[in-house]
Scaffold this motif. Structure first.
Motif, PDB file in Angstrom:
ATOM      1  N   TYR A 145      42.004  48.556  39.018  1.00 47.40           N
ATOM      2  CA  TYR A 145      41.655  47.799  37.817  1.00 47.40           C
ATOM      3  C   TYR A 145      40.196  48.052  37.441  1.00 47.40           C
ATOM      4  O   TYR A 145      39.402  48.549  38.245  1.00 47.40           O
ATOM      5  N   SER A 146      39.851  47.673  36.228  1.00 45.61           N
ATOM      6  CA  SER A 146      38.475  47.851  35.769  1.00 45.61           C
ATOM      7  C   SER A 146      37.546  46.770  36.301  1.00 45.61           C
ATOM      8  O   SER A 146      36.376  47.028  36.562  1.00 45.61           O
ATOM      9  N   ALA A 147      38.065  45.545  36.457  1.00 45.00           N
ATOM     10  CA  ALA A 147      37.260  44.436  36.964  1.00 45.00           C
ATOM     11  C   ALA A 147      38.181  43.381  37.538  1.00 45.00           C
ATOM     12  O   ALA A 147      39.352  43.265  37.140  1.00 45.00           O
ATOM     13  N   LEU A 148      37.650  42.603  38.490  1.00 46.66           N
ATOM     14  CA  LEU A 148      38.379  41.509  39.125  1.00 46.66           C
ATOM     15  C   LEU A 148      37.572  40.231  38.964  1.00 46.66           C
ATOM     16  O   LEU A 148      36.377  40.196  39.296  1.00 46.66           O
ATOM     17  N   LEU A 149      38.221  39.181  38.460  1.00 43.13           N
ATOM     18  CA  LEU A 149      37.605  37.877  38.287  1.00 43.13           C
ATOM     19  C   LEU A 149      38.151  36.952  39.372  1.00 43.13           C
ATOM     20  O   LEU A 149      39.329  36.588  39.353  1.00 43.13           O
ATOM     21  N   ARG A 150      37.306  36.586  40.339  1.00 42.58           N
ATOM     22  CA  ARG A 150      37.724  35.754  41.458  1.00 42.58           C
ATOM     23  C   ARG A 150      37.694  34.284  41.044  1.00 42.58           C
ATOM     24  O   ARG A 150      36.648  33.748  40.679  1.00 42.58           O
ATOM     25  N   VAL A 151      38.861  33.619  41.102  1.00 41.70           N
ATOM     26  CA  VAL A 151      38.985  32.223  40.704  1.00 41.70           C
ATOM     27  C   VAL A 151      38.508  31.323  41.841  1.00 41.70           C
ATOM     28  O   VAL A 151      38.713  31.626  43.028  1.00 41.70           O
ATOM     29  N   ASP A 152      37.866  30.228  41.484  1.00 36.64           N
ATOM     30  CA  ASP A 152      37.401  29.275  42.489  1.00 36.64           C
ATOM     31  C   ASP A 152      38.582  28.749  43.305  1.00 36.64           C
ATOM     32  O   ASP A 152      39.608  28.372  42.735  1.00 36.64           O
TER      33      ASP A 152
ATOM     34  N   LYS B 121      33.711  41.098  39.898  1.00 41.04           N
ATOM     35  CA  LYS B 121      33.445  42.400  40.499  1.00 41.04           C
ATOM     36  C   LYS B 121      33.917  43.482  39.555  1.00 41.04           C
ATOM     37  O   LYS B 121      35.102  43.541  39.203  1.00 41.04           O
ATOM     38  N   VAL B 122      33.017  44.342  39.127  1.00 42.66           N
ATOM     39  CA  VAL B 122      33.312  45.376  38.140  1.00 42.66           C
ATOM     40  C   VAL B 122      33.451  46.713  38.857  1.00 42.66           C
ATOM     41  O   VAL B 122      32.578  47.109  39.637  1.00 42.66           O
TER      42      VAL B 122
ATOM     43  N   VAL C  32      43.122  35.617  41.596  1.00 44.69           N
ATOM     44  CA  VAL C  32      42.422  36.766  41.017  1.00 44.69           C
ATOM     45  C   VAL C  32      42.969  37.021  39.618  1.00 44.69           C
ATOM     46  O   VAL C  32      44.183  36.962  39.394  1.00 44.69           O
ATOM     47  N   ILE C  33      42.070  37.288  38.691  1.00 49.23           N
ATOM     48  CA  ILE C  33      42.430  37.732  37.343  1.00 49.23           C
ATOM     49  C   ILE C  33      41.920  39.161  37.200  1.00 49.23           C
ATOM     50  O   ILE C  33      40.716  39.406  37.263  1.00 49.23           O
ATOM     51  N   ALA C  34      42.837  40.091  37.045  1.00 53.16           N
ATOM     52  CA  ALA C  34      42.471  41.506  36.937  1.00 53.16           C
ATOM     53  C   ALA C  34      42.362  41.912  35.474  1.00 53.16           C
ATOM     54  O   ALA C  34      43.072  41.388  34.615  1.00 53.16           O
ATOM     55  N   MET C  35      41.475  42.842  35.214  1.00 56.35           N
ATOM     56  CA  MET C  35      41.225  43.303  33.843  1.00 56.35           C
ATOM     57  C   MET C  35      41.241  44.824  33.827  1.00 56.35           C
ATOM     58  O   MET C  35      40.712  45.479  34.735  1.00 56.35           O
ATOM     59  N   LEU C  36      41.850  45.381  32.803  1.00 58.36           N
ATOM     60  CA  LEU C  36      41.949  46.831  32.642  1.00 58.36           C
ATOM     61  C   LEU C  36      41.553  47.194  31.221  1.00 58.36           C
ATOM     62  O   LEU C  36      42.139  46.684  30.253  1.00 58.36           O
ATOM     63  N   TRP C  37      40.548  48.060  31.087  1.00 59.79           N
ATOM     64  CA  TRP C  37      40.066  48.458  29.759  1.00 59.79           C
ATOM     65  C   TRP C  37      41.131  49.266  29.027  1.00 59.79           C
ATOM     66  O   TRP C  37      41.852  50.045  29.628  1.00 59.79           O
ATOM     67  N   ARG C  38      41.186  49.062  27.724  1.00 57.39           N
ATOM     68  CA  ARG C  38      42.042  49.893  26.867  1.00 57.39           C
ATOM     69  C   ARG C  38      41.291  51.160  26.482  1.00 57.39           C
ATOM     70  O   ARG C  38      40.139  51.086  26.025  1.00 57.39           O
ATOM     71  N   PRO C  39      41.896  52.330  26.635  1.00 53.85           N
ATOM     72  CA  PRO C  39      41.166  53.572  26.304  1.00 53.85           C
ATOM     73  C   PRO C  39      40.762  53.661  24.840  1.00 53.85           C
ATOM     74  O   PRO C  39      39.692  54.202  24.521  1.00 53.85           O
ATOM     75  N   ASP C  40      41.595  53.144  23.940  1.00 56.81           N
ATOM     76  CA  ASP C  40      41.286  53.253  22.509  1.00 56.81           C
ATOM     77  C   ASP C  40      40.110  52.387  22.092  1.00 56.81           C
ATOM     78  O   ASP C  40      39.581  52.556  20.985  1.00 56.81           O
ATOM     79  N   ALA C  41      39.713  51.435  22.934  1.00 56.38           N
ATOM     80  CA  ALA C  41      38.633  50.528  22.552  1.00 56.38           C
ATOM     81  C   ALA C  41      37.266  51.166  22.662  1.00 56.38           C
ATOM     82  O   ALA C  41      36.275  50.577  22.211  1.00 56.38           O
TER      83      ALA C  41
END
Length: 439
Positions: free
Chosen positions: A239-246, A405-406, A346-355
């Motif tokens: 993934y592009s980034a991980l957001l760790r939830v409390d 975490k990026v 955990v909330i995972a994030m993935l960048w869109r290539p077109d953005a």
């Protein structure tokens, strides 16, 4: 209203009939829903789509999928599975093996859709997909409730009837009906996206192969069947980034995508035989329900066990799910967000290539943009600023997320150009000596 009351009632009737005829189908749906959530695909694959895919694998072998314009479609299912494990493996096989780009998935356990209507479905599917197979919903699932004239049904009439018409009239009707979009998916009209479906298909294939190997070898434990319901460290770093939830917001850590506890306590731990039987009867699903019913520890009221204070109960309080919905609504053009609804640690994030393609400057689309430093192309003067996007995401989730975490920050890469390899020092000396010899 039609989707909720008419189509929803028909969907419930169809699924209820399948679960009544096949007792293991309901457990397969529950297991499939848990698998989808454990791989952080919650709210991306609709629950109704999971139910329809499970209903498809329990469809009897007498159902024929015929189309006059195309050859017969090879069936994934030969006979209905008789156990929960066999049904779950069939579900994974269907999700990973079906050609979603070239064939629709027609779910009709009670044979309500005639061969004529199947021709309409395939004609409509070909029109929507287009010659490059890129248009339309990624997951094209059709059930009897997806008929556009469903609100005008009378009695037992489920779909359009073609009796009493000639072959030419039927062909003309098929062309007209395909153009009028009589059949169109409603459950999977918007979700899942292509990137989500491709990821789910790949994960289903890996899980199917892993479970098949575990059954043959008899492997148990965390490296056994439990691993099919967890995300590996390699998968998380993709993934592009991980957001760790409390951790205070997590009510059921046993359903975590990274460290799930799926074991059933044995009778050897208990000295009392009655307690041992009670522990054995309480499986992971019941324990999960009990933890979610109790809620977070910080919000539990201290009172006597025989008192139930309804006024202190927080109904439908789901802060992590609300945060994910907010992130998807605000930043859906820049990234895709993944999470596990049962244990959203955990909330995972993935960048869109077109953005991250350079764009012309405009005041309307100037949000989260910065000037392109170099390598301008025509009128493409601005590019997405990832620092601003991550700062806004961190501000929106500051009360719930404890750490970010990026892995891929997309730093200035405005317009990559071909970089020629530098010559080594020896090559430069050789070229200089050759030049001097020529002189």
């Amino acid at each position: 209203l039609i989707d909720r009351h008419v189509r929803g009632a028909m969907h419930h009737s169809l699924i209820h009939a399948v679960h009544t005829r096949h007792p293991s189908a309901s457990s397969v749906v529950r297991l499939a829903h848990r698998w989808v959530a454990s791989h952080m695909l919650s709210d991306m694959i609709p629950q109704e789509a999971v139910e329809l895919m499970v209903a498809k694998i329990y469809t009897t072998a007498t159902e024929e999928e015929e189309n006059s314009n195309s050859p017969k479609i090879s069936r994934v299912v030969d006979r209905p599975p008789s156990t929960v494990v066999a049904g779950f493996l069939k579900f994974l096989q269907l999700l990973s093996g079906h050609d979603w780009a070239r064939e629709p998935l027609v779910v009709d356990p009670q044979n309500h859709i005639s061969s004529y209507d199947r021709g309409l479905i395939h004609a409509q599917f070909n029109n929507v997909r287009g010659p490059e197979l890129r248009n339309g919903p990624a997951m094209y699932i059709i059930s009897p409730a997806d008929y556009d004239g469903v609100e005008a049904m009378v009695g037992s009439k489920v779909v359009g009837d073609s009796t009493g018409s000639t072959a030419q009239q039927q062909a003309a009707m098929a062309a007209n009906n395909a153009a009028e979009k009589i059949w169109s998916p409603t459950v999977t009209a918007k979700f899942p996206e292509k990137v989500v479906l491709s990821r789910a298909s790949a994960l289903a294939k890996c899980s199917h192969n892993h479970l098949t190997t575990c059954i043959r070898s008899g492997k148990v434990g965390n490296n056994g069947w439990v691993a099919a319901f967890q995300e590996s460290s390699t998968s998380l770093t993709s993934y592009s980034a991980l957001l760790r939830v409390d951790p205070s917001y997590i009510t059921d850590s046993g359903c975590s995508s990274t460290n799930a506890e799926c074991s059933i306590p044995g009778a050897a731990r208990s000295n009392n035989q009655d307690n041992a039987v009670e522990e054995l009867s309480c499986g992971p699903f019941e324990k999960s329900l009990q933890k979610r019913y109790a809620g977070p520890k910080e919000l539990r009221k201290k009172h006597y066990k025989n008192l139930v204070l309804e006024k202190d109960t927080l109904h439908e309080w789901q802060p992590v799910s609300a945060l994910v919905k907010e992130l998807r609504s605000k930043y859906k053009d820049y990234a895709v967000f993944f999470y596990n609804e049962f244990a959203p640690d955990v909330i995972a994030m993935l960048w869109r290539p077109d953005a991250f393609k350079p764009q012309p400057f405009s005041a309307v689309v100037s949000e989260f943009k910065r000037p392109a430093m170099e390598y301008w192309k025509e009128d493409n003067l601005v590019i997405t600023n990832t620092d601003d996007v991550m700062a806004e995401i961190g501000y929106c989730s500051k009360n719930i997320v404890s750490n970010i975490k990026v892995f891929d920050d997309r730093k200035p890469d405005d317009a990559p150009i071909e970089k020629h390899p530098k010559k080594s020092r020896q090559e430069d000396d050789v070229s200089e000596s050759s030049d001097s010899d020529e002189e």
